[in-house]
Design an enzyme around this catalytic site. Sequence first.
Site, PDB file in Angstrom:
ATOM      1  N   LYS A  98       0.803  -3.375   4.796  1.00 32.11           N
ATOM      2  CA  LYS A  98      -0.116  -4.121   3.925  1.00 32.11           C
ATOM      3  C   LYS A  98       0.573  -5.077   2.961  1.00 32.11           C
ATOM      4  O   LYS A  98       1.628  -4.779   2.427  1.00 32.11           O
ATOM      5  CB  LYS A  98      -0.985  -3.136   3.115  1.00 32.11           C
ATOM      6  CG  LYS A  98      -2.009  -2.390   3.911  1.00 32.11           C
ATOM      7  CD  LYS A  98      -3.049  -3.286   4.583  1.00 32.11           C
ATOM      8  CE  LYS A  98      -3.989  -3.935   3.598  1.00 32.11           C
ATOM      9  NZ  LYS A  98      -4.906  -2.982   2.982  1.00 32.11           N
ATOM     10  N   ASN A 147      -1.123  -6.969  -0.210  1.00 29.18           N
ATOM     11  CA  ASN A 147      -2.414  -7.063  -0.888  1.00 29.18           C
ATOM     12  C   ASN A 147      -2.398  -8.103  -2.012  1.00 29.18           C
ATOM     13  O   ASN A 147      -1.445  -8.187  -2.776  1.00 29.18           O
ATOM     14  CB  ASN A 147      -2.793  -5.691  -1.471  1.00 29.18           C
ATOM     15  CG  ASN A 147      -3.035  -4.665  -0.376  1.00 29.18           C
ATOM     16  OD1 ASN A 147      -3.464  -5.021   0.725  1.00 29.18           O
ATOM     17  ND2 ASN A 147      -2.745  -3.414  -0.661  1.00 29.18           N
ATOM     18  N   SER A 186       0.854  -1.179   0.000  1.00 35.38           N
ATOM     19  CA  SER A 186       0.000   0.000   0.000  1.00 35.38           C
ATOM     20  C   SER A 186       0.894   1.235   0.000  1.00 35.38           C
ATOM     21  O   SER A 186       1.955   1.242   0.622  1.00 35.38           O
ATOM     22  CB  SER A 186      -0.890  -0.016   1.243  1.00 35.38           C
ATOM     23  OG  SER A 186      -1.301   1.300   1.563  1.00 35.38           O
ATOM     24  N   TYR A 221     -25.277 -11.010 -43.938  1.00 34.56           N
ATOM     25  CA  TYR A 221     -24.222 -10.187 -43.339  1.00 34.56           C
ATOM     26  C   TYR A 221     -24.801  -8.829 -43.022  1.00 34.56           C
ATOM     27  O   TYR A 221     -25.489  -8.222 -43.841  1.00 34.56           O
ATOM     28  CB  TYR A 221     -23.006 -10.031 -44.271  1.00 34.56           C
ATOM     29  CG  TYR A 221     -21.947  -9.125 -43.631  1.00 34.56           C
ATOM     30  CD1 TYR A 221     -20.991  -9.637 -42.761  1.00 34.56           C
ATOM     31  CD2 TYR A 221     -21.949  -7.750 -43.860  1.00 34.56           C
ATOM     32  CE1 TYR A 221     -20.058  -8.814 -42.133  1.00 34.56           C
ATOM     33  CE2 TYR A 221     -21.021  -6.917 -43.245  1.00 34.56           C
ATOM     34  CZ  TYR A 221     -20.079  -7.450 -42.380  1.00 34.56           C
ATOM     35  OH  TYR A 221     -19.172  -6.636 -41.761  1.00 34.56           O
TER      36      TYR A 221
END
Length: 458
Positions: A282, A284, A276, A316
């Site tokens: 942190k 993560n 972080s 088409y």
Amino acid sequence: MKLWGGRFSDRLDAAAWKLNASIEFDRRLAIQDVRGSLAWAAALESAGILSGEESAQIRAGLGVIEAEFQNETFPFQEQDEDIHTAVERRLGELIGALAGKLHSGRSRNDQVATDLRLWLLDHLPALDEELRGLQGALLDRARVDMGTLMPGYTHLQPAQPVLLSHWWLSHFWPLERDRGRLRGLRERTAVLPLGSGALAGTPFPIDREAIAAELGFAAVSENSIDAVSDRDFAAEFLFCAALVGIHLSRLAEAVILFSSAEFGYFTLPDAYTTGSSLMPQKRNPDVFELARGKSGALLGYLVGLMTTLKGLPSAYDKDLQEDKVPVFNAWDTLSVLLPVLANAVKGLSIQGERMHSGLGADLMATDLADYLVEKGIPFRQAHTLVGKVVKLSGRLGKTLDEMDMDEYWSISPQFDSDVVQVFSASRSVNRRRAYGGTAPSAVEVQILSAQAALDREL
Ligand code: ARG
């Protein structure tokens, strides 16, 4: 260069031109477009529309163009509407007016349908390889982590003990089914539209079977109108990709949850973990979150194309030009995601003690009921009795294995002093020996069939 200017007096509005042009994305079909044209030139020669000399010149020019694409030296121009136009324009620069003969009896409608099928056929093996890579990582984990027990969950509530290896393999088999789907998809994609013209078929005696053989298609389309409008293969590919995405998302979600501090079952490898910018502590699981997140976009590509296809009136329609971007996007997404996930799974560390500490005696409540069943009590009744035991244990503030015999007997005289042995997680796991169950012996068998499945390439 425009391929259709003859009947117009005014130029197409510049913004409309930009809207109409597909070169930005269909340039990815370059190699397939050239291969299709090489096969078409040969077919025109066999049909007597091109002389041997003309066909040779056209094919030589296409060979130069193919090399230019491979070396990334192809001179794209602002006015190239799409890849088919660009190739024909370049062919004209290389061999002159003779280039104008190549499009005889062909339409961009059968051409583009052929190109996209070829592209998919060329790219399915790599996707299969990437899926196998992740399956291999899961299977390795199943082998290495053999012997580790974990709580199994239903409704995300602790349910019964399982082998971690069994859990890993529960993510292997969905990918095996995905590969099976790719096999079926390949079969349905390998049907050649070329030779269908704009919608009504080609007026020249074209040997479509020969084209199919040259390009590696297994069959030729049966109906020219259907052939130019059929995008089932693209939709089916997007379904396969979306379902792979959902399988990856499910695996990712479990890893995210199990690597949270509250579970602490897995530790994420540094190489696949991000920090972080604000909170120094942190770690993560971004890689797994992106797997979960991108599954949303994969599903979106499927829904987008299906919605485009819905309600198209005739053979088409230009709407069909919208088929390519989702197919490329889905393929790109998976080819980034799958190898990263495979390595991240390999790098996870297992916190076996944490898993073990989640194996409280109440995970063996089912085994306790089975214990009574083996004493001849009907399962329904056993279920009720064990429910009462669980209720009493809550009231006493004891776990099931802390309660004494008098407490058990207050609920049923059928409990014996041997009841304590029921509260072993490994006993619980070992008993589930029937094929497909979580007992080590069954998981060993499962590992063998997983390896056999993995050995089968697309
Ligand atoms: N760029 C077109 C596509 O991707 C090629 C086919 C064009 N056909 C046509 N009739 N305008 O679908």
